[in-house]
Design a protein around this motif. Structure first.
Motif, PDB file in Angstrom:
ATOM      1  N   GLY A 196       0.944  -1.266   0.133  1.00  0.00           N
ATOM      2  CA  GLY A 196      -0.005  -0.006  -0.056  1.00  0.00           C
ATOM      3  C   GLY A 196       0.856   1.255   0.110  1.00  0.00           C
ATOM      4  O   GLY A 196       0.571   2.344  -0.913  1.00  0.00           O
ATOM      5  N   VAL A 197       2.132   1.259   0.890  1.00  0.00           N
ATOM      6  CA  VAL A 197       3.011   2.477   0.724  1.00  0.00           C
ATOM      7  C   VAL A 197       3.458   2.573  -0.507  1.00  0.00           C
ATOM      8  O   VAL A 197       3.662   3.542  -1.017  1.00  0.00           O
ATOM      9  CB  VAL A 197       4.040   2.276   1.942  1.00  0.00           C
ATOM     10  CG1 VAL A 197       4.873   3.032   1.874  1.00  0.00           C
ATOM     11  CG2 VAL A 197       3.170   2.169   3.407  1.00  0.00           C
ATOM     12  N   LEU A 198       4.091   1.257  -1.195  1.00  0.00           N
ATOM     13  CA  LEU A 198       4.683   1.442  -2.407  1.00  0.00           C
ATOM     14  C   LEU A 198       3.669   2.017  -3.493  1.00  0.00           C
ATOM     15  O   LEU A 198       4.229   2.882  -4.347  1.00  0.00           O
ATOM     16  CB  LEU A 198       5.374  -0.094  -2.779  1.00  0.00           C
ATOM     17  CG  LEU A 198       5.857  -0.219  -4.001  1.00  0.00           C
ATOM     18  CD1 LEU A 198       7.087   0.666  -4.027  1.00  0.00           C
ATOM     19  CD2 LEU A 198       6.003  -1.707  -4.484  1.00  0.00           C
ATOM     20  N   ILE A 199       2.509   1.677  -3.682  1.00  0.00           N
ATOM     21  CA  ILE A 199       1.548   1.958  -4.464  1.00  0.00           C
ATOM     22  C   ILE A 199       1.169   3.567  -4.349  1.00  0.00           C
ATOM     23  O   ILE A 199       1.302   4.372  -5.203  1.00  0.00           O
ATOM     24  CB  ILE A 199       0.196   1.262  -4.317  1.00  0.00           C
ATOM     25  CG1 ILE A 199       0.377  -0.157  -4.907  1.00  0.00           C
ATOM     26  CG2 ILE A 199      -0.937   1.773  -5.372  1.00  0.00           C
ATOM     27  CD1 ILE A 199      -0.643  -1.265  -4.702  1.00  0.00           C
ATOM     28  N   SER A 200       1.012   3.978  -3.001  1.00  0.00           N
ATOM     29  CA  SER A 200       0.689   5.322  -2.506  1.00  0.00           C
ATOM     30  C   SER A 200       1.877   6.283  -2.985  1.00  0.00           C
ATOM     31  O   SER A 200       1.703   7.215  -3.652  1.00  0.00           O
ATOM     32  CB  SER A 200       0.301   5.385  -1.241  1.00  0.00           C
ATOM     33  OG  SER A 200       0.326   6.649  -0.847  1.00  0.00           O
ATOM     34  N   VAL A 229      -5.317   8.670   0.774  1.00  0.00           N
ATOM     35  CA  VAL A 229      -4.593   7.444   0.820  1.00  0.00           C
ATOM     36  C   VAL A 229      -3.752   7.183   2.174  1.00  0.00           C
ATOM     37  O   VAL A 229      -3.487   6.318   2.668  1.00  0.00           O
ATOM     38  CB  VAL A 229      -3.918   7.075  -0.499  1.00  0.00           C
ATOM     39  CG1 VAL A 229      -3.075   5.618  -0.281  1.00  0.00           C
ATOM     40  CG2 VAL A 229      -4.946   6.827  -1.709  1.00  0.00           C
ATOM     41  N   THR A 230      -3.022   8.130   2.326  1.00  0.00           N
ATOM     42  CA  THR A 230      -1.947   8.511   3.469  1.00  0.00           C
ATOM     43  C   THR A 230      -2.781   8.426   4.547  1.00  0.00           C
ATOM     44  O   THR A 230      -2.213   7.652   5.551  1.00  0.00           O
ATOM     45  CB  THR A 230      -1.301   9.843   3.309  1.00  0.00           C
ATOM     46  OG1 THR A 230      -0.548   9.913   2.015  1.00  0.00           O
ATOM     47  CG2 THR A 230      -0.535  10.144   4.686  1.00  0.00           C
ATOM     48  N   PHE A 231      -3.763   8.828   4.593  1.00  0.00           N
ATOM     49  CA  PHE A 231      -4.815   9.099   6.162  1.00  0.00           C
ATOM     50  C   PHE A 231      -4.908   7.662   6.484  1.00  0.00           C
ATOM     51  O   PHE A 231      -5.082   7.057   7.540  1.00  0.00           O
ATOM     52  CB  PHE A 231      -5.905   9.950   5.896  1.00  0.00           C
ATOM     53  CG  PHE A 231      -6.801  10.124   7.028  1.00  0.00           C
ATOM     54  CD1 PHE A 231      -6.551  10.603   8.149  1.00  0.00           C
ATOM     55  CD2 PHE A 231      -8.170   9.252   6.954  1.00  0.00           C
ATOM     56  CE1 PHE A 231      -7.281  10.632   9.520  1.00  0.00           C
ATOM     57  CE2 PHE A 231      -8.895   9.467   8.077  1.00  0.00           C
ATOM     58  CZ  PHE A 231      -8.688  10.121   9.117  1.00  0.00           C
ATOM     59  N   ILE A 232      -5.488   6.931   5.209  1.00  0.00           N
ATOM     60  CA  ILE A 232      -6.054   5.395   5.475  1.00  0.00           C
ATOM     61  C   ILE A 232      -4.884   4.556   5.827  1.00  0.00           C
ATOM     62  O   ILE A 232      -5.072   3.730   6.945  1.00  0.00           O
ATOM     63  CB  ILE A 232      -6.678   4.974   4.160  1.00  0.00           C
ATOM     64  CG1 ILE A 232      -7.938   5.625   4.012  1.00  0.00           C
ATOM     65  CG2 ILE A 232      -7.043   3.423   4.360  1.00  0.00           C
ATOM     66  CD1 ILE A 232      -8.699   5.533   2.482  1.00  0.00           C
TER      67      ILE A 232
END
Length: 384
Positions: A196-200, A229-232
């Protein structure tokens, strides 16, 4: 008519910063656990809080701050935070997956990219208006210098996110070399978060590139999506820390993972094969490499070499392939037809239904129930 200081998208940034601060405080009052990842998660939360707050102040024209801070100091804080979030997430993942990781002097090298970028800002004397590409009468800003700042601040965190993903892949390989069974739930969720971090952050880089060739409005919308996305992700990382992180297995230190020199000896191969075919050590649940090597009185690295080089697999696959063969024998035994599939998997050394069905289906090509039906039907036909 009232002028609003914050719109709904600004509120997301504000909430992200505030929640990161609260979660970092809460993280510090949690009971101390055996592995030292809490400090690194706190650092990550504080860095994201700083980046979110600085982004809000820099891009919100209604939010007035002192010129010295807003124009001069703010860029250093923002880009320092953007450059440090990558090392923070990488070290957090490393602390989760490595035994007794402690911050040492060489870890300070991860600060170098941030320090270099801050020095770059200082040398070119780039202000917040410069970084926003706002030209002031009589003053220009070096566009190439500004572009480079944004390029580096988006590419470096993405590189660290990729390193974290690769670190997790290596960790899974180490687990498969050491354990005959391990729960994949905790690792699965950590994989989701890391990807998720990589995609964000990959999205952040894509937004940065697209912004050069699209309208301001389109670029703003893409950037706003990244803030959500960062918040999630922040909430997901904290929830993972509370629920799963402490359940991850440890692997042996790298110093004890050296491969045995040369090809394994015939005696070592014989010992390993005898342990499986005669002693049936695979029936022991939660068996790991250290326990197995202790039972056959061989060094762990020699056992690992036998399994890797002679049998061409890892400890995880090696043990479970024997367990599947044991399960096949039980399922094909007409005298044990009253055994449930759960009884079979437990008696064959498995202690997880999901692992049993996954391995059985992959190695046999059908479900345990289907295999039993076919095996018993063949025996009935043969007996007629």
């Amino acid at each position: 008519m009232k002028d609003y200081i914050f719109n709904v998208h600004d509120v997301v940034l504000l909430m992200t910063a505030a929640e990161c601060l609260l979660l970092s405080i809460f993280q510090q009052v949690l009971p101390i656990r055996a592995r030292n990842y809490g400090l690194l998660l706190t650092a990550f939360l504080l860095i994201v809080a700083t980046a979110s707050a600085c982004t809000l102040v820099m891009w919100n024209d209604q939010f007035q701050v002192a010129p010295l801070f807003g124009q001069t100091l703010l860029p250093y804080l923002l880009f320092g935070a953007l450059m440090l979030k990558g090392p923070a997430i990488y070290l957090y993942v490393s602390a989760l997956t490595q035994q007794n990781l402690r911050l040492q002097r060489h870890h300070a090298l991860h600060l170098v990219p941030a320090l270099l970028l801050v020095l770059y800002l200082f040398i070119f004397d780039l202000s917040s208006d410069d970084l926003r590409r706002i030209a002031i009468a009589g003053q220009g800003f070096p566009e190439s210098a500004v572009d480079l700042v944004w390029d580096i601040s988006t590419a470096v965190p993405l590189a660290y996110a990729l390193a974290a993903v690769l670190s997790l892949r290596r960790y899974r390989g180490e687990l498969e070399d050491e354990y005959s069974h391990f729960s994949t739930t905790e690792l699965h969720w950590l994989n989701i978060l890391t990807y998720g971090v990589l995609i964000s952050w990959g999205w952040t880089l894509a937004v940065h590139v697209l912004a050069k060739y699209s309208s301001v409005e389109t670029a703003d919308l893409l950037g706003i999506a990244d803030n959500y996305v960062t918040f999630i992700l922040i909430n997901a990382f904290f929830a993972y820390s509370l629920s799963y992180a402490h359940q991850l297995l440890v692997t042996r230190p790298s110093s004890s993972r050296e491969s045995a020199p040369g090809e394994p000896s015939d005696s070592a191969i014989t010992k390993v094969r005898q342990a499986m075919e005669v002693e049936k050590l695979y029936l022991k649940k939660n068996l790991n490499l250290e326990q197995f090597s202790g039972r056959i009185e061989l060094p762990a690295k020699e056992v690992s070499a036998v399994i890797n080089k002679h049998f061409g697999t890892n400890f995880f696959e090696f043990i479970n392939s024997y367990r599947v063969e044991e399960a096949k024998a039980l399922l094909a035994d007409a005298g044990r037809a009253d055994m449930t599939v759960l009884d079979v998997l437990m008696e064959s050394g498995f202690n997880s239904k999901s692992a049993f069905h996954r391995f059985f289906s992959r190695l046999v090509g059908m479900s345990p129930t289907e295999y039993r039906r076919q095996a018993l039907n063949k025996k009935e036909v043969a007996s007629v």
